[in-house]
Design a protein around this motif. Structure first.
Motif, PDB file in Angstrom:
ATOM      1  N   GLY A  24      -3.750   3.921  -1.495  1.00  0.00           N
ATOM      2  CA  GLY A  24      -3.414   2.923  -0.487  1.00  0.00           C
ATOM      3  C   GLY A  24      -4.565   1.997  -0.152  1.00  0.00           C
ATOM      4  O   GLY A  24      -4.387   0.780  -0.025  1.00  0.00           O
ATOM      5  N   GLN A  27      -5.151  -0.498  -2.921  1.00  0.00           N
ATOM      6  CA  GLN A  27      -4.160  -1.572  -2.913  1.00  0.00           C
ATOM      7  C   GLN A  27      -4.431  -2.571  -1.794  1.00  0.00           C
ATOM      8  O   GLN A  27      -4.253  -3.781  -1.971  1.00  0.00           O
ATOM      9  N   ALA A  30       0.830  -1.209   0.000  1.00  0.00           N
ATOM     10  CA  ALA A  30       0.000   0.000   0.000  1.00  0.00           C
ATOM     11  C   ALA A  30       0.864   1.259   0.000  1.00  0.00           C
ATOM     12  O   ALA A  30       0.545   2.245  -0.682  1.00  0.00           O
TER      13      ALA A  30
END
Length: 422
Positions: free
Chosen positions: A395, A398, A256
């Protein structure tokens, strides 16, 4: 009826009689006593974590709503706590956030020097000094252009005021010169009283000015120092921070963080390119129209592009206002059309093409983020709000993805790939 049909019907009658015969049932029971009983199908498994209905009188919808409510309150309390700590440490937090933006802008250049075998520390220092020299040179040029253009703008403003006074006297209002002079005298006195310094608070004003200067110098030192180390040891710093997490969370957070950093670099690159195109387009139009302060207004458009939507709107409005005051309403209308055309090109072509889906954010989210940043941290908050939202968005995306399958390591017995076995 044929013989086969009669035999089938007779067999069915005999079978029904045998099934209802109590003697046959007792024989079957005696046989089961000497043998294992037939296996019954297992009962359906009950989930271990099945919620127990402690209070059946409360509807399930109310229970779900209350669960969401207290969890939302816990998240809100955590966010408020983080914002409170950030406000207490604003002298450190704001320079670090600005350093992240500068590092995302300068780190690709440092990486290019490192690839040609320049030492990492030397590459970071060279790129940082070159960036500072560029910023200082551009600011010096813009300030000089602003100083050179102010007299012409003041003359145009005075001429505009004179035109307004003439229209007030000779126009449909038919005001007298004494009334107009009295109004401007009162306005100038009110502005003078508002701007006049209180003699009793001179020492306090000097102390506040000294404190602001010290805070600015401290922040500038932190920005330079932190940007250097972010460019040189950014990956090591992130690996060290992730290493303090549990093993199950380290790998997802590492992925991330890498995705967020790539998103931030892409966002900064695209924003700089969009800002340059906006400044060149609007600045060339202002120079062609001979608008006063064309170069400083182009620089203002460049800086305003770092705050999407809001910054472009404000800088465009300033350019239109200067054109209206410095020239006439026809020039101001042309500047307005130019600004709207450049903004449409930016919003519909440049940003989707340069940023892509990785850092694309809905315009409503951009406006709300900028508004929240202005309320919380002023101009700095408006500058860092959208990049922060882009980083968090990348982030979280991900983290929601499934982790890649682990690579299978070849066993000791199996030969390495590429070898030919007999």
């Amino acid at each position: 009826m044929s013989r086969l049909s009669r035999s089938t019907a007779r067999a069915r009658q005999v079978w029904a009689a045998l099934r209802n015969n109590p003697y046959v049932e007792r024989v079957e029971q005696a046989r089961y006593r000497n043998e294992d009983p037939p296996e019954l199908p297992p009962p359906p498994p009950t989930p271990e974590n099945a919620p127990e209905d402690d209070d059946p009188g409360v509807p399930r919808s109310l229970k779900v709503a209350s669960s969401w409510a207290w969890r939302s309150l816990a998240i809100a309390a955590a966010v408020i706590g983080i914002l409170y700590l950030a406000d207490m440490l604003a002298v450190v937090v704001i320079p670090v956030l600005i350093s992240l933006l500068l590092a995302a802008m300068l780190q690709p250049l440092a990486a290019l020097l490192i690839r040609v075998h320049v030492p990492r520390s030397l590459a970071s220092v060279v790129v940082l000094i070159a960036g500072l020299a560029t910023v200082v040179g551009v600011l010096t040029f813009v300030i000089n252009q602003f100083i050179d253009g102010v007299p012409q703008l003041v003359a145009n403003v005075q001429e505009g005021f004179q035109t307004i006074q003439t229209w007030l006297i000779e126009g449909p209002l038919h005001l007298e010169q004494e009334q107009i002079d009295s109004f401007f005298d009162q306005l100038s006195k009110a502005v003078g009283q508002y701007l006049a310094a209180d003699p009793g608070s001179a020492a306090e004003t000097a102390g506040i000015t000294l404190g602001v200067a010290l805070t600015f110098l401290t922040g500038l030192f932190l920005v330079l120092f932190t940007t250097f180390f972010f460019m040189r040891d950014g990956r090591r710093i992130w690996n060290f921070l992730v290493g303090m997490l549990p093993a199950a969370a380290a790998e997802p957070m590492l992925r991330a963080g890498n995705a967020s950093w790539r998103s931030l670099v892409s966002y900064v690159r695209a924003t700089i390119l969009v800002a340059v195109i906006d400044a060149i387009g609007i600045g060339a139009g202002l120079v062609w129209l001979d608008v006063p302060l064309a170069v400083p207004l182009a620089a203002l458009v460049f800086l305003g592009a770092f705050v999407p939507i809001v910054g472009a709107t404000v800088s465009g409005a300033v350019a239109v206002l200067v054109a209206l005051v410095g020239d006439d309403w026809v020039t101001a209308l042309i500047v307005l059309i130019l600004v709207l055309a450049v903004q449409q090109l930016e919003g519909n072509v440049l940003q989707p093409l340069l940023m892509g889906r990785a850092v694309s954010i809905h315009p409503l989210a951009v406006v709300l983020a900028v508004g929240g940043g202005v309320v919380l941290a002023g101009i700095i908050g408006a500058l860092i709000a959208v990049p922060l939202v882009a980083v968090i968005n990348a982030g979280v995306r991900q983290l929601r993805l499934k982790p890649p399958p682990p690579k299978e390591e070849p066993s000791e017995e199996s030969p390495p790939p590429g070898t030919v076995t007999a």
